[in-house]
Scaffold this motif. Structure first.
Motif, PDB file in Angstrom:
ATOM      1  N   ASP A 121       1.147  -1.228   0.314  1.00 13.70           N
ATOM      2  CA  ASP A 121       0.201  -0.344  -0.020  1.00 13.70           C
ATOM      3  C   ASP A 121       0.888   0.856   0.029  1.00 13.70           C
ATOM      4  O   ASP A 121       0.723   2.350   0.695  1.00 13.70           O
ATOM      5  N   ASN A 122       1.788   1.604  -0.985  1.00  8.80           N
ATOM      6  CA  ASN A 122       2.251   2.286  -1.244  1.00  8.80           C
ATOM      7  C   ASN A 122       3.510   3.269   0.125  1.00  8.80           C
ATOM      8  O   ASN A 122       3.561   4.261   0.477  1.00  8.80           O
ATOM      9  N   HIS A 123       3.608   2.532   1.505  1.00  7.90           N
ATOM     10  CA  HIS A 123       5.163   2.246   1.972  1.00  7.90           C
ATOM     11  C   HIS A 123       5.369   0.662   1.885  1.00  7.90           C
ATOM     12  O   HIS A 123       5.334  -0.331   1.888  1.00  7.90           O
ATOM     13  N   PHE A 124       7.053   1.130   2.627  1.00  9.15           N
ATOM     14  CA  PHE A 124       7.325  -0.373   2.967  1.00  9.15           C
ATOM     15  C   PHE A 124       7.475  -0.834   4.459  1.00  9.15           C
ATOM     16  O   PHE A 124       7.213  -0.127   5.195  1.00  9.15           O
ATOM     17  N   GLU A 125       7.607  -2.024   4.642  1.00  5.63           N
ATOM     18  CA  GLU A 125       7.855  -2.649   5.191  1.00  5.63           C
ATOM     19  C   GLU A 125       9.330  -3.978   5.246  1.00  5.63           C
ATOM     20  O   GLU A 125       9.450  -4.349   4.546  1.00  5.63           O
ATOM     21  N   TYR A 126       9.236  -3.322   6.748  1.00  2.99           N
ATOM     22  CA  TYR A 126      11.291  -4.114   6.626  1.00  2.99           C
ATOM     23  C   TYR A 126      11.660  -4.375   7.806  1.00  2.99           C
ATOM     24  O   TYR A 126      10.453  -3.961   9.204  1.00  2.99           O
ATOM     25  N   GLN A 127      12.909  -5.231   8.798  1.00  4.02           N
ATOM     26  CA  GLN A 127      12.911  -5.280  10.266  1.00  4.02           C
ATOM     27  C   GLN A 127      13.910  -3.891  10.779  1.00  4.02           C
ATOM     28  O   GLN A 127      14.320  -2.875   9.718  1.00  4.02           O
ATOM     29  N   SER A 128      13.656  -3.436  11.510  1.00  2.00           N
ATOM     30  CA  SER A 128      13.704  -2.009  12.315  1.00  2.00           C
ATOM     31  C   SER A 128      15.287  -1.548  12.611  1.00  2.00           C
ATOM     32  O   SER A 128      15.820  -0.944  12.717  1.00  2.00           O
ATOM     33  N   ASP A 129      15.800  -2.733  12.712  1.00  4.00           N
ATOM     34  CA  ASP A 129      17.350  -3.172  13.036  1.00  4.00           C
ATOM     35  C   ASP A 129      18.251  -3.938  10.866  1.00  4.00           C
ATOM     36  O   ASP A 129      19.644  -3.748  11.443  1.00  4.00           O
ATOM     37  N   SER A 130      17.106  -3.398  10.026  1.00  4.07           N
ATOM     38  CA  SER A 130      18.042  -3.536   9.536  1.00  4.07           C
ATOM     39  C   SER A 130      18.623  -2.734   8.581  1.00  4.07           C
ATOM     40  O   SER A 130      19.089  -1.540   9.039  1.00  4.07           O
ATOM     41  N   PRO A 131      20.011  -3.146   7.284  1.00  2.00           N
ATOM     42  CA  PRO A 131      20.730  -1.437   6.969  1.00  2.00           C
ATOM     43  C   PRO A 131      20.051  -1.026   5.696  1.00  2.00           C
ATOM     44  O   PRO A 131      19.696  -0.090   6.170  1.00  2.00           O
ATOM     45  N   PHE A 132      18.434  -1.297   5.218  1.00  2.66           N
ATOM     46  CA  PHE A 132      17.849  -0.406   4.949  1.00  2.66           C
ATOM     47  C   PHE A 132      16.954   0.870   5.501  1.00  2.66           C
ATOM     48  O   PHE A 132      16.785   1.835   5.774  1.00  2.66           O
ATOM     49  N   ALA A 133      16.502  -0.184   7.151  1.00  2.00           N
ATOM     50  CA  ALA A 133      16.054   1.379   8.058  1.00  2.00           C
ATOM     51  C   ALA A 133      17.156   2.485   7.696  1.00  2.00           C
ATOM     52  O   ALA A 133      16.218   3.593   8.022  1.00  2.00           O
ATOM     53  N   ALA A 134      18.578   2.088   7.937  1.00  5.44           N
ATOM     54  CA  ALA A 134      19.274   2.942   8.044  1.00  5.44           C
ATOM     55  C   ALA A 134      18.978   3.649   6.719  1.00  5.44           C
ATOM     56  O   ALA A 134      18.908   5.353   6.799  1.00  5.44           O
ATOM     57  N   PHE A 135      18.908   3.623   5.881  1.00  5.85           N
ATOM     58  CA  PHE A 135      19.214   3.872   4.413  1.00  5.85           C
ATOM     59  C   PHE A 135      17.902   5.137   4.528  1.00  5.85           C
ATOM     60  O   PHE A 135      17.730   5.662   4.225  1.00  5.85           O
ATOM     61  N   LEU A 136      16.983   4.246   4.506  1.00  2.48           N
ATOM     62  CA  LEU A 136      15.237   4.980   4.915  1.00  2.48           C
ATOM     63  C   LEU A 136      15.025   5.928   5.767  1.00  2.48           C
ATOM     64  O   LEU A 136      14.693   7.273   5.211  1.00  2.48           O
ATOM     65  N   LYS A 137      15.308   6.166   6.715  1.00  2.00           N
ATOM     66  CA  LYS A 137      15.483   7.506   7.709  1.00  2.00           C
ATOM     67  C   LYS A 137      16.368   8.214   6.753  1.00  2.00           C
ATOM     68  O   LYS A 137      15.635   9.923   6.634  1.00  2.00           O
ATOM     69  N   ILE A 138      17.501   8.458   6.139  1.00  7.01           N
ATOM     70  CA  ILE A 138      18.377   9.994   5.964  1.00  7.01           C
ATOM     71  C   ILE A 138      17.384   9.884   4.115  1.00  7.01           C
ATOM     72  O   ILE A 138      17.394  11.018   4.109  1.00  7.01           O
ATOM     73  N   ALA A 139      17.027   9.072   3.180  1.00  2.00           N
ATOM     74  CA  ALA A 139      16.265   9.401   2.563  1.00  2.00           C
ATOM     75  C   ALA A 139      15.031  10.042   2.722  1.00  2.00           C
ATOM     76  O   ALA A 139      15.010  11.274   1.962  1.00  2.00           O
ATOM     77  N   ASN A 140      14.121   9.498   3.768  1.00  2.00           N
ATOM     78  CA  ASN A 140      12.894  10.003   4.546  1.00  2.00           C
ATOM     79  C   ASN A 140      13.576  11.724   4.885  1.00  2.00           C
ATOM     80  O   ASN A 140      13.329  12.620   3.885  1.00  2.00           O
TER      81      ASN A 140
END
Length: 196
Positions: A121-140
């Motif tokens: 539904d146009n949002h990401f689901e991911y593990q909060s301790d994953s590298p993607f979470a760190a990337f997503l924070k900075i991207a947002n």
């Protein structure tokens, strides 16, 4: 001379060799006895550091993720407060780390099915301790700074992340071989994917 089997350095050696073996044979054929042989210690030595095979595998995963996350955080801390620069530096650090530590990239690909990123539904689901979470924070933070349409965040982030992760994979697997420094190309590609 017999190697010391219960030192912190031996634990690191076992984890390093465990990572190599895991990448080579996969989870099913992985054995602590083989890691001990690779490390030049008795077959009982790994049990001085890890309760069992599962505990050993968790230690390998934790070590890989911690070193990777530390690299990403360091890249962000060393640059200015400009969100665009922060995202670009994180992307460059992501690629550089993977290229310099190909065994980490292989391991993360091996475990990707357990840490996958879902778009729902146009949002990401991911593990909060994953590298993607760190990337997503900075991207947002970056997308907010350029007043991007929130409806396009998922597409924008996927576009940038695809360059970062895709280039890591292509270089590590030597599908693309650069004669000389690859970072100027990487930097330009990341900036070209960003708005503003």
């Amino acid at each position: 001379m017999k190697r010391a089997e219960s030192t912190p350095q031996m634990r690191k050696t076992l984890i390093d060799n465990g990572l190599q073996l895991l990448n080579k044979v996969g989870y099913h054929d992985f054995s602590m006895r083989q890691v001990a042989a690779m490390s030049g210690v008795s077959h009982a030595a790994p049990y001085k550091h890890f309760k069992n095979k599962e505990d050993f595998l968790v230690a390998i995963k934790t070590t890989v993720l911690q070193s990777f996350m530390a690299s990403l955080k360091e890249a962000v801390l060393q640059c200015d407060d400009n969100p665009r620069t922060r995202l670009a530096e994180m992307g460059k650090s992501y690629i550089k780390f993977m290229v310099e530590n190909p065994e980490h990239m292989k391991f993360m690909s091996l475990t990707a099915q357990k840490n996958n990123i879902r778009v729902v539904d146009n949002h990401f689901e991911y593990q909060s301790d994953s590298p993607f979470a760190a990337f997503l924070k900075i991207a947002n933070e970056y997308l907010q700074s350029v007043s991007a349409n929130p409806e396009s965040y998922v597409t924008d982030i996927l576009s940038i992340f695809s360059v970062v992760h895709g280039m890591s994979l292509l270089i590590v697997e030597q599908s693309i071989v650069f004669e000389g420094d690859y970072m100027p190309y990487v930097s330009e590609m990341i900036y070209n994917r960003m708005r503003g």
